[in-house]
Design a protein around this motif. Structure first.
Motif, PDB file in Angstrom:
ATOM      1  N   PRO A   3       0.846  -1.207   0.000  1.00 54.53           N
ATOM      2  CA  PRO A   3       0.000   0.000   0.000  1.00 54.53           C
ATOM      3  C   PRO A   3       0.878   1.254   0.000  1.00 54.53           C
ATOM      4  CG  PRO A   3      -0.452  -1.413   1.907  1.00 54.53           C
ATOM      5  CD  PRO A   3       0.765  -1.939   1.254  1.00 54.53           C
ATOM      6  N   CYS A   5       0.931   3.872   1.799  1.00 57.75           N
ATOM      7  CA  CYS A   5       1.395   4.386   3.084  1.00 57.75           C
ATOM      8  C   CYS A   5       2.606   3.631   3.610  1.00 57.75           C
ATOM      9  CB  CYS A   5       0.274   4.343   4.112  1.00 57.75           C
ATOM     10  SG  CYS A   5      -0.489   2.735   4.221  1.00 57.75           S
ATOM     11  N   ILE A  14       4.079  10.287   7.312  1.00 53.45           N
ATOM     12  CA  ILE A  14       3.454   9.599   8.450  1.00 53.45           C
ATOM     13  C   ILE A  14       4.239   9.893   9.717  1.00 53.45           C
ATOM     14  CG2 ILE A  14       2.987   7.343   9.476  1.00 53.45           C
ATOM     15  CD1 ILE A  14       1.453   6.681   7.305  1.00 53.45           C
ATOM     16  N   PHE A  98      -4.300  11.936   6.073  1.00 45.34           N
ATOM     17  CA  PHE A  98      -4.152  10.529   6.421  1.00 45.34           C
ATOM     18  C   PHE A  98      -5.462   9.945   6.914  1.00 45.34           C
ATOM     19  CE2 PHE A  98       0.334  11.750   6.652  1.00 45.34           C
ATOM     20  CZ  PHE A  98       0.816  10.819   5.757  1.00 45.34           C
TER      21      PHE A  98
ATOM     22  N   LYS B  31      -0.320   3.741  10.331  1.00 42.14           N
ATOM     23  CA  LYS B  31      -0.143   3.047   9.053  1.00 42.14           C
ATOM     24  C   LYS B  31      -1.211   1.985   8.849  1.00 42.14           C
ATOM     25  CE  LYS B  31       4.856   3.453   8.389  1.00 42.14           C
ATOM     26  NZ  LYS B  31       6.120   2.690   8.463  1.00 42.14           N
ATOM     27  N   LEU B  33      -4.198   1.946   9.907  1.00 39.92           N
ATOM     28  CA  LEU B  33      -5.438   2.602   9.491  1.00 39.92           C
ATOM     29  C   LEU B  33      -5.384   2.932   8.003  1.00 39.92           C
ATOM     30  CD1 LEU B  33      -6.251   5.015  12.466  1.00 39.92           C
ATOM     31  CD2 LEU B  33      -7.174   2.745  11.997  1.00 39.92           C
ATOM     32  N   CYS B  34      -4.221   3.381   7.543  1.00 47.22           N
ATOM     33  CA  CYS B  34      -4.083   3.710   6.122  1.00 47.22           C
ATOM     34  C   CYS B  34      -4.157   2.453   5.263  1.00 47.22           C
ATOM     35  CB  CYS B  34      -2.766   4.430   5.864  1.00 47.22           C
ATOM     36  SG  CYS B  34      -2.693   6.050   6.614  1.00 47.22           S
ATOM     37  N   ILE B  35      -3.496   1.402   5.735  1.00 47.13           N
ATOM     38  CA  ILE B  35      -3.516   0.144   4.996  1.00 47.13           C
ATOM     39  C   ILE B  35      -4.932  -0.371   4.824  1.00 47.13           C
ATOM     40  CG2 ILE B  35      -2.903  -2.308   5.172  1.00 47.13           C
ATOM     41  CD1 ILE B  35      -0.284  -1.478   6.456  1.00 47.13           C
ATOM     42  N   ARG B  37      -7.574   1.346   4.674  1.00 43.55           N
ATOM     43  CA  ARG B  37      -8.461   2.289   3.994  1.00 43.55           C
ATOM     44  C   ARG B  37      -9.147   1.637   2.807  1.00 43.55           C
ATOM     45  NH1 ARG B  37      -6.002   7.311   3.590  1.00 43.55           N
ATOM     46  NH2 ARG B  37      -6.996   7.367   5.645  1.00 43.55           N
TER      47      ARG B  37
END
Lengths: 101, 101
Positions: A3, A5, A14, A98, B31, B33-35, B37
């Motif tokens: 991903p 991020c 981040i 984010f 991270k 949380l971003c993954i 998404r």
DNA sequence: AAACTTAATCAATCTATATTGATATTATAG
DNA sequence: CTATAATATCAATATAGATTGATTAAGTTT
């Protein structure tokens, strides 16, 4: 596939975001930011509002100042702190990216 | 005069906000949380993306889940986690109020 | 059932940082 | 010059939470 991020480009942002978050995730520091929203205040006002020892408040102020979230000016015996709205907005906007708001 | 944020009514909300902040102020959790998404992901994908030991990721997932920021379903050997967009938005909006965005 | 895979749990350790107490610094007032 | 006030600094301690290693639990495969 990795991903976004987890890629280098995002990594740095981040890290910045979490640095900011660590600083404002302390209850008293978040309160200080709120206290300073209106007028600038001197340290003695702040610690009395927060009901905290003076040196502890000085410490929190230093942390906030170290991140350029607030700035100070000395007037006689007193030191007045004020919010750096610009820095705050900058970091909040980065964070919101984010959190995808 | 005591600022609003130091009064009882705000106290509670500030506490909530800082709890949320403490949870997302950890780099790997942010991270995660971003993954999450996009699609839901299983634990083994997550720890490989993050390049972290499995048990550490399980721990972070537990923290996030404890705050209802993510939820999980088991499918065979794997456990899939997905983002709770609603919770995330709720807390982000509360936070933004304090940051006056 | 035995071997294997994925994930969770638990205790132990390490690390960061909040808090405290004592002291130093700077400015003002008497 | 001395005393006092406001703030900062520093060392010591306390505390929270991240990390690690070992183990357990649950489900699959052969």
């Amino acid at each position: 596939m990795k991903p976004n991020c987890c890629k280098n480009k995002s990594e740095k942002k981040i890290k910045q975001a979490t640095e900011f978050l660590k600083i404002i995730s302390e209850e008293n520091r978040l309160k200080i930011l709120c206290i300073l929203r209106g007028d600038e205040k001197c340290v003695c006002e702040i610690w009395q509002f927060l009901n905290l020892p003076q040196n502890l408040v000085s410490h929190h102020l230093k942390v906030l100042k170290g991140f350029d979230l607030i700035s100070s000016k000395k007037e006689g015996l007193k030191v007045f702190y004020k919010l750096n709205q610009k820095t705050l907005v900058k970091h909040t906007e980065l964070l919101n990216k984010f959190l995808k708001i």
